[in-house]
Enzyme design. Structure first.
Site, mmCIF file in Angstrom:
data_model
loop_
_atom_site.group_PDB
_atom_site.id
_atom_site.type_symbol
_atom_site.label_atom_id
_atom_site.label_comp_id
_atom_site.label_asym_id
_atom_site.label_seq_id
_atom_site.Cartn_x
_atom_site.Cartn_y
_atom_site.Cartn_z
ATOM 1 N N LYS A 198 -5.892 -3.444 32.294
ATOM 2 C CA LYS A 198 -4.433 -3.518 32.185
ATOM 3 C C LYS A 198 -4.013 -4.930 31.765
ATOM 4 C CE LYS A 198 -3.534 0.734 33.509
ATOM 5 N NZ LYS A 198 -4.717 1.610 33.453
HETATM 6 C C1 PLP Z 1 -4.452 2.910 34.613
HETATM 7 C C2 PLP Z 1 -3.490 4.007 34.758
HETATM 8 C C3 PLP Z 1 -3.325 4.694 35.970
HETATM 9 C C4 PLP Z 1 -4.216 4.523 37.166
HETATM 10 O O1 PLP Z 1 -4.414 3.227 37.552
HETATM 11 P P1 PLP Z 1 -5.771 2.844 38.353
HETATM 12 O O2 PLP Z 1 -5.460 1.466 38.833
HETATM 13 O O3 PLP Z 1 -6.879 2.893 37.364
HETATM 14 O O4 PLP Z 1 -5.928 3.801 39.451
HETATM 15 C C5 PLP Z 1 -2.351 5.667 36.047
HETATM 16 N N1 PLP Z 1 -1.569 5.955 34.996
HETATM 17 C C6 PLP Z 1 -1.701 5.336 33.821
HETATM 18 C C7 PLP Z 1 -0.781 5.690 32.702
HETATM 19 C C8 PLP Z 1 -2.676 4.351 33.646
HETATM 20 O O5 PLP Z 1 -2.803 3.754 32.461
#
Ligand code: PLP
Length: 374
Positions: free
Chosen positions: A182
């Site tokens: 992210k």
């Molecule tokens: C990354 C992501 C998640 C989940 O996040 P995690 O920290 O990996 O559990 C949920 N929704 C979207 C759109 C994402 O990109």
């Protein structure tokens, strides 16, 4: 030349020193760093209450539980997202209802949302794919009219804005992810921005085994909670990252602009790529995702880019085509826009440490790869 991945975190020496300090401190799991991280996040989110979690999946699940969503309830979301968005609906025992995307923004099509509502619809989970926010004005107008709870899956839009207001500073529940890929990371982690009327103590119990502690050292458990707490080590990474959030977002916007400029040149424009909306006011440019021309063999394209030292990702195939969801009754052909985008989307390298020259390198490789393919 070095391999250029589609993303890479930027971790500075101060952050590494901050992690070392926690490791030496004698307290390495949830503690003062998590509290400091939550306070810093709250500041970004207009002073709203924020709680840190160990993933952006846990935040979504806890938000649904806090909103009272459970068996018998329907939750509407988009088929074009990371599968976590829909999995959490199943996790709380509710029924996922999908509605097709707007092929331009690639986010949930708000024109179709109302048609998907039934008397059992309790909540909607909009997703800001690639960091491009869903229209919050229209979304909340619909939510108010139909008395729906909103759990914003803002996993990709931390640092983005809607009409000048930071994502997270307004709205109902807002869920962020700080996964390693992210735009801001705690390695693994997430944060949940809470609406004013929520029971914050219950949120904390749902985060950790449902445990309520008493001053005399005793405890009780009256609700089934998860194991979703963030560590101080992870929070130290997040605190180090937050200092750069504005610079990260600004650099991502510059790099995205350069992609648009280079891809608008006549030889590139002839390649037949479909570009995302050129939004430089709201999006944090979490990802830069052109759609390949119809009929392109995406696997062959990815391999051709890799052979030129460039990593390309796929985010994401339409989730209703996954076996789990087909077994629930979803069918190919049900959401044609999501299926088309999901089949043609590619994520090109975009991360703050990239140089302008890296973008040029990607664009040259892109032209070469598409020209080589049958
Ligand atoms: C990354 C992501 C998640 C989940 O996040 P995690 O920290 O990996 O559990 C949920 N929704 C979207 C759109 C994402 O990109």
């Amino acid at each position: 030349m070095d391999f250029l991945p589609f993303t890479r975190p930027s971790i500075d020496e101060d952050t590494i020193a901050g992690v070392v300090e926690v490791l030496r401190s004698g307290w390495i799991t949830s503690g003062p760093k998590v509290q400091a991280f939550e306070a810093a996040l709250s500041e970004i989110c207009g002073g709203r209450t924020v709680r840190a979690f160990n993933s952006g999946t846990a935040t979504l699940e806890v938000a649904l539980r806090l909103a009272g969503v459970g068996p018998g309830d329907e939750v509407v979301t988009t088929p074009l997202t990371w599968v976590a968005t829909a999995n959490v609906i199943l996790e709380v025992g509710a029924t996922p209802v999908l509605t097709d995307i707007d092929p331009i923004t690639r986010n949930i099509d708000l024109d179709r949302l109302e048609a998907a509502l039934t008397p059992r619809t309790r909540a909607v989970i909009p997703v800001d794919l690639a960091g491009l926010p869903v229209d919050r004005d229209r979304l909340y107008a619909i939510a108010r009219t139909h008395r729906l709870r909103v759990v914003e899956d803002a996993a990709q839009s931390f640092g983005a804005a809607w009409n000048g207001q930071a994502i997270g500073s307004t709205g109902d529940f807002v869920s962020f992810s700080f996964h390693a890929n992210k735009n801001l990371t705690t390695i693994e982690g997430g944060a949940l921005v809470l609406p004013a009327d929520v029971d914050v103590a219950l949120c904390e119990r749902l985060r950790l085994q449902g445990v309520r502690r008493f001053p005399d050292g005793g405890m009780d458990v009256d609700v089934l909670g998860g194991k979703f707490n963030l560590t101080d080590v992870a929070a130290a990474v997040g605190l180090g990252q937050l200092k750069h959030l504005d610079a990260f977002t600004a650099r991502r916007r510059q790099l995205a602009r350069r992609y648009f400029e280079r891809l608008a040149e006549p030889d590139c424009a002839a390649l037949g790529l479909e570009l995302p909306p050129a939004d430089f006011a709201n999006s944090n440019w979490h990802m830069f995702q052109p759609l390949l021309p119809k009929g392109t063999d995406r696997g062959a394209f990815i391999a051709a880019m890799k052979a030129q030292g460039i990593g390309v990702g796929v985010h994401y195939p339409a989730l209703h085509l996954f076996s789990l969801y087909r077994n629930l009754g979803f069918k190919p052909g049900q959401f044609p826009h999501a299926e088309d985008v999901g089949a043609r989307t590619v994520t090109l390298p975009l991360f703050p440490a990239m140089s302008d020259g890296d973008v040029d390198r990607v664009v040259v490789a892109l032209g070469k790869s598409l020209a080589e393919l049958p």
